[in-house]
Write an enzyme that holds these catalytic residues in place. Structure first.
Site, PDB file in Angstrom:
ATOM      1  N   ARG A 100       0.979  -1.129   0.097  1.00 41.89           N
ATOM      2  CA  ARG A 100      -0.147  -0.012  -0.022  1.00 41.89           C
ATOM      3  C   ARG A 100       0.850   1.392  -0.036  1.00 41.89           C
ATOM      4  O   ARG A 100       1.466   1.543   0.976  1.00 41.89           O
ATOM      5  CB  ARG A 100      -0.930   0.041   1.223  1.00 41.89           C
TER       6      ARG A 100
ATOM      7  N   HIS B 136      -6.907   1.187  -7.120  1.00 42.28           N
ATOM      8  CA  HIS B 136      -7.276   0.158  -6.054  1.00 42.28           C
ATOM      9  C   HIS B 136      -7.849  -0.881  -6.242  1.00 42.28           C
ATOM     10  O   HIS B 136      -9.191  -0.981  -5.927  1.00 42.28           O
ATOM     11  CB  HIS B 136      -7.964   1.344  -5.232  1.00 42.28           C
TER      12      HIS B 136
ATOM     13  N   GLN C 264     -10.194  -2.826  -3.650  1.00 44.84           N
ATOM     14  CA  GLN C 264     -11.356  -2.369  -3.171  1.00 44.84           C
ATOM     15  C   GLN C 264     -12.424  -2.745  -4.371  1.00 44.84           C
ATOM     16  O   GLN C 264     -13.693  -2.826  -3.888  1.00 44.84           O
ATOM     17  CB  GLN C 264     -11.095  -1.102  -3.102  1.00 44.84           C
TER      18      GLN C 264
ATOM     19  N   ASP D   6     -16.137   8.779  -3.102  1.00 40.12           N
ATOM     20  CA  ASP D   6     -14.849   8.599  -2.029  1.00 40.12           C
ATOM     21  C   ASP D   6     -14.640  10.058  -1.725  1.00 40.12           C
ATOM     22  O   ASP D   6     -15.465  10.961  -2.068  1.00 40.12           O
ATOM     23  CB  ASP D   6     -13.628   8.095  -3.206  1.00 40.12           C
TER      24      ASP D   6
ATOM     25  N   CYS E  54     -15.873   3.381  -0.472  1.00 34.41           N
ATOM     26  CA  CYS E  54     -14.828   2.592   0.116  1.00 34.41           C
ATOM     27  C   CYS E  54     -14.220   2.726   1.559  1.00 34.41           C
ATOM     28  O   CYS E  54     -13.676   2.088   2.052  1.00 34.41           O
ATOM     29  CB  CYS E  54     -13.540   2.710  -0.788  1.00 34.41           C
TER      30      CYS E  54
ATOM     31  N   ARG F 237     -14.080  -6.666   1.561  1.00 36.92           N
ATOM     32  CA  ARG F 237     -12.437  -6.821   1.690  1.00 36.92           C
ATOM     33  C   ARG F 237     -11.835  -8.064   2.052  1.00 36.92           C
ATOM     34  O   ARG F 237     -11.150  -8.632   1.098  1.00 36.92           O
ATOM     35  CB  ARG F 237     -12.087  -5.487   2.377  1.00 36.92           C
TER      36      ARG F 237
END
Length: 303
Positions: free
Chosen positions: A104, A131, A134, A219, A259, A287
């Protein structure tokens, strides 16, 4: 056979991605039924975090434990990466000691360089550009609630960021259409929009994006590393809040996703997470299941 990595959704074929989603749903059922399934016993996942995390760390660590394996948390403070060791050297060493690496980080080029020198699968758990993990959870959630993805209309409202980019890739891979509404100057990369014009369309307003959509997703307006832009972004994004009124433009059976973490009163209204159309808590839980299916695919093979 060359090592498989998961840096964007384009690293898998549509059939492989669908297989991961189907398997994630099955693994969720097995876990809830209390069945022990440990395909990764004695396997180790290295987790490199240059950006902070809640859902990513908990889901990968819990997933490895449930699979009978273990995970090692590595931050820049804990490794020589934080002291300037070349990425290529770290990749060579770490990949000799673990069975997979999850990263990450900020620049997408960082994870590409690491993967190029890694002996084991590398998973993109977030970069500034993409991402994909996700998106696996988001798509799993939609399939669980509404079925097939192909032919659907999805809406992205807000920043043309890494999540938006991965939604564009998902539209291409799964055959749905994505309408994107962003403030001027915050759109996705023009070259990407041109390349994926067959499945993604930039529109002018949030209402136009949401009209008849089967899913509305958003987001935060200010992501990690953009804190200095926060006041400007709040002004520019004020017309791009997702709230029940905007959702009323969507299809009658539309879903809302975020998310997380969410900033209530900014990109969403105070009441949006509790709206009847919101599935954010299922999305967050998934997830775990989607990443377990991904790990199984990369380390064991398709089921």
């Amino acid at each position: 056979m060359s090592t498989r990595h998961f840096l964007t959704l384009l690293d898998f074929t549509p059939a492989e991605l669908q297989g991961v989603l189907d398997r994630a749903i099955e693994l969720k059922r097995l876990l809830r039924a209390g069945e022990i399934y440990e395909p990764l016993k004695n396997r180790v996942l290295g987790m490199i975090f240059e950006k902070s995390s809640t859902r990513t760390r908990v889901s990968f660590e819990a997933g490895m434990a449930q699979f009978g394996g273990s995970a090692i948390f590595l931050s820049p403070r804990d490794t020589q990466l934080g002291r300037g060791e070349p990425i290529e050297d770290s990749a060579r060493v770490i990949s000799r000691m673990v069975d997979a690496v999850m990263i990450r980080t900020f620049e997408h080029a960082t994870i590409e360089r690491f993967a190029a020198y890694s002996r084991v699968p590398v998973i993109n758990a977030l970069t500034d550009d993409h991402h994909p993990c996700q998106l696996l959870a988001d798509l799993q959630t939609f399939v669980e609630h509404r079925g097939a993805l192909a032919g659907r209309e999805f809406a992205w409202v807000g920043d043309g960021n890494n999540m938006c980019n991965s939604y564009v890739h998902a539209a291409h891979q799964f055959g749905f259409h994505l309408r994107i509404a962003c403030p001027y100057g915050f759109e996705p990369d023009p070259d990407m929009l041109e390349q994926y014009a067959h499945c993604a369309t930039l529109v002018k307003t949030a209402e136009e994006a949401a009209e008849g959509a089967h899913l509305v997703a958003t987001d935060v307006w200010t992501s990690m590393g953009q804190e200095s832009e926060q006041s400007v972004r709040k002004r520019r994004f004020s017309m791009y809040q997702v709230n029940p009124r905007l959702m009323d433009h969507a299809a009658d059976d539309a879903l809302f996703m975020h998310c997380l973490p969410a900033h209530r009163g900014e990109e969403i209204s105070e009441d949006m997470l509790d709206d009847r159309r919101s599935v954010v808590w299922d999305e967050a839980e998934n997830r775990l299941h989607a990443q377990k299916a991904l790990l199984e695919f990369l380390l064991v093979g398709a089921r």
